[in-house]
Motif scaffolding. Structure first.
Motif, short mmCIF file in Angstrom:
data_model
loop_
_atom_site.label_atom_id
_atom_site.label_comp_id
_atom_site.label_asym_id
_atom_site.label_seq_id
_atom_site.Cartn_x
_atom_site.Cartn_y
_atom_site.Cartn_z
N VAL A 162 0.85 -1.19 0.00
CA VAL A 162 0.00 0.00 0.00
C VAL A 162 0.89 1.24 0.00
CG1 VAL A 162 -1.74 1.29 1.30
CG2 VAL A 162 -1.81 -1.22 1.25
N PRO A 163 0.71 2.16 -0.96
CA PRO A 163 1.53 3.38 -0.98
C PRO A 163 1.34 4.17 0.31
CG PRO A 163 0.33 3.11 -3.04
CD PRO A 163 -0.22 2.09 -2.09
N ILE A 180 -10.80 -6.68 4.52
CA ILE A 180 -9.45 -6.73 3.96
C ILE A 180 -9.49 -7.11 2.49
CG2 ILE A 180 -7.30 -8.06 4.03
CD1 ILE A 180 -7.47 -8.03 7.05
N ALA A 181 -10.34 -8.08 2.14
CA ALA A 181 -10.44 -8.52 0.74
C ALA A 181 -10.92 -7.37 -0.16
CB ALA A 181 -11.37 -9.71 0.62
N ALA A 182 -11.91 -6.62 0.32
CA ALA A 182 -12.44 -5.50 -0.47
C ALA A 182 -11.39 -4.40 -0.63
CB ALA A 182 -13.70 -4.95 0.19
N LEU A 183 -10.66 -4.11 0.44
CA LEU A 183 -9.62 -3.09 0.35
C LEU A 183 -8.51 -3.51 -0.60
CD1 LEU A 183 -9.41 -2.08 4.12
CD2 LEU A 183 -10.12 -0.61 2.21
N ALA A 184 -8.19 -4.81 -0.61
CA ALA A 184 -7.16 -5.30 -1.54
C ALA A 184 -7.60 -5.10 -2.98
CB ALA A 184 -6.88 -6.78 -1.27
N ARG A 185 -8.88 -5.36 -3.26
CA ARG A 185 -9.39 -5.13 -4.62
C ARG A 185 -9.40 -3.63 -4.96
NH1 ARG A 185 -13.11 -9.10 -2.88
NH2 ARG A 185 -14.68 -7.48 -2.44
N VAL A 189 -3.80 -4.38 -4.51
CA VAL A 189 -2.67 -4.94 -3.79
C VAL A 189 -3.11 -6.27 -3.20
CG1 VAL A 189 -1.65 -2.70 -3.23
CG2 VAL A 189 -3.29 -3.74 -1.65
N SER A 190 -2.18 -7.01 -2.62
CA SER A 190 -2.51 -8.29 -2.01
C SER A 190 -3.18 -8.07 -0.65
CB SER A 190 -1.25 -9.13 -1.83
OG SER A 190 -0.41 -8.54 -0.85
N ARG A 195 -3.14 -6.24 5.29
CA ARG A 195 -2.94 -6.65 6.68
C ARG A 195 -1.74 -5.92 7.30
NH1 ARG A 195 -3.86 -11.92 4.44
NH2 ARG A 195 -5.96 -12.67 4.91
N THR A 196 -0.70 -5.74 6.49
CA THR A 196 0.48 -5.02 6.99
C THR A 196 0.12 -3.57 7.33
OG1 THR A 196 1.98 -6.42 5.70
CG2 THR A 196 2.82 -4.28 6.42
N ALA A 197 -0.68 -2.95 6.48
CA ALA A 197 -1.04 -1.54 6.69
C ALA A 197 -1.92 -1.35 7.93
CB ALA A 197 -1.75 -0.99 5.45
N VAL A 198 -2.72 -2.37 8.27
CA VAL A 198 -3.64 -2.23 9.41
C VAL A 198 -3.27 -3.20 10.54
CG1 VAL A 198 -5.50 -1.48 7.89
CG2 VAL A 198 -5.29 -3.90 8.46
N ALA A 199 -2.01 -3.63 10.56
CA ALA A 199 -1.59 -4.70 11.49
C ALA A 199 -1.96 -4.38 12.93
CB ALA A 199 -0.09 -4.93 11.37
N ASP A 200 -1.74 -3.13 13.38
CA ASP A 200 -2.00 -2.79 14.78
C ASP A 200 -3.48 -2.64 15.08
OD1 ASP A 200 -1.88 -0.54 13.06
OD2 ASP A 200 -1.84 0.79 14.80
N LEU A 201 -4.33 -2.72 14.04
CA LEU A 201 -5.77 -2.61 14.24
C LEU A 201 -6.45 -3.98 14.26
CD1 LEU A 201 -6.51 0.31 11.73
CD2 LEU A 201 -5.97 0.47 14.18
N LEU A 202 -5.70 -5.03 13.92
CA LEU A 202 -6.26 -6.37 13.87
C LEU A 202 -6.54 -6.89 15.29
CD1 LEU A 202 -4.00 -7.91 11.08
CD2 LEU A 202 -6.36 -7.09 10.86
#
Length: 278
Positions: A162-163, A180-185, A189-190, A195-202
């Protein structure tokens, strides 16, 4: 006699849809399904994979292992022969429902020596070598395709992360309920990048600098089979015997190992693996 179905995909972007279709068409009665976690690599020896290990623990003489194609279980010639040896030892049949191996009885043995029939061994080695050659060709074609794409200004390989400029928007959308799937579409991005971009929110995230004490990790102890048998015959208290009973049997060559899981505080906790029925 049980029908044991084994499924596996190599990446979390794949599904078992095709395997399900092949196996459903086979009309397997009362299947007991063992499916590896998505992303279980074919490079990992089948005898070291968690779900196939559980399948071997569950299997009894006369059972049949069903797979859609051979490469769902094994890739290399050595792996094939290792698996066939274990299945023969445990008197478990193997049925492949699609592909080059589907018309062969891979567990056929010589009636006097008990060894794998030479014709079967030859066919297994030949077909496995052909499969490896095909995969080598595929890698070469993929490499050539990527070079051709780069020459045209296109970039192949993994999709980017994610930029930085869009990270805040992704995090806000996730907090608002976007999956997460919708955001990837949306961002091409994968799912891993999201998941990396929102890791601390999981939900499973635990801050490294948290004041909360670190959770105690369970202690996993592998007990040789002969030692486990000796302990079972010994005078144990209820907690110790319960811990042994909750252990999982892991096959090791001609013997076995009993894997026991307990809290670091020495109080027993059940293993996540199925209890072996011996």
């Amino acid at each position: 006699m049980a029908n044991l179905v084994y499924k596996r995909v190599s990446t979390d972007q794949q599904s078992t849809g095709r395997q399900n279709l092949v196996l459903d068409e086979a009309g397997i009665e009362d299947p007991v399904v063992f499916e590896e976690q998505a992303g279980t690599s074919s490079r990992l020896h089948p005898l070291e994979r968690p779900k196939f290990g559980e399948l071997l623990v569950y299997a009894r003489p006369g059972d049949t292992v069903h797979i859609s194609e051979m490469f769902r279980l094994v890739r290399s010639t050595g792996h094939i022969l290792d698996v066939l040896d274990v299945l023969h030892r445990d008197r478990v049949a193997l049925r492949i429902h699609d592909g080059a191996f589907s018309a062969m009885d891979l567990t056929a043995r010589h009636p006097r020596t008990g060894e794998l029939l030479s014709t079967v061994k030859f066919m297994v080695q030949t077909l496995a070598a052909a499969g490896e050659l095909q995969r080598d060709f595929q890698r070469e074609l993929t490499y050539d395709g990527l070079r051709a794409a780069e020459a045209k200004g296109n970039k192949g390989g993994r999709r980017p992360a994610v930029p930085a400029a869009k990270t805040d928007a992704v995090r806000t959308a996730y907090l608002e309920g976007r999956s997460i799937a919708a955001l990837a579409r949306d961002h091409d991005v994968s799912r891993g990048a999201i998941r990396t971009a929102v890791a601390d929110l999981l939900p499973e995230y635990t801050a490294a600098d948290s004041d909360a004490p670190a959770p105690e990790l369970p202690v996993v102890l592998d007990i040789p089979g002969k030692v486990a048998d000796f302990l079972r015959a010994s005078d144990l208290d209820d907690a110790e015997r319960a811990t042994l009973d909750q252990g999982a049997t892991v096959r090791r060559g001609q013997g076995y190992t009993l894997r026991v899981t307990a809290d670091s505080s020495t109080s027993a906790s059940p293993s996540t693996a199925p209890r072996a029925h011996r």
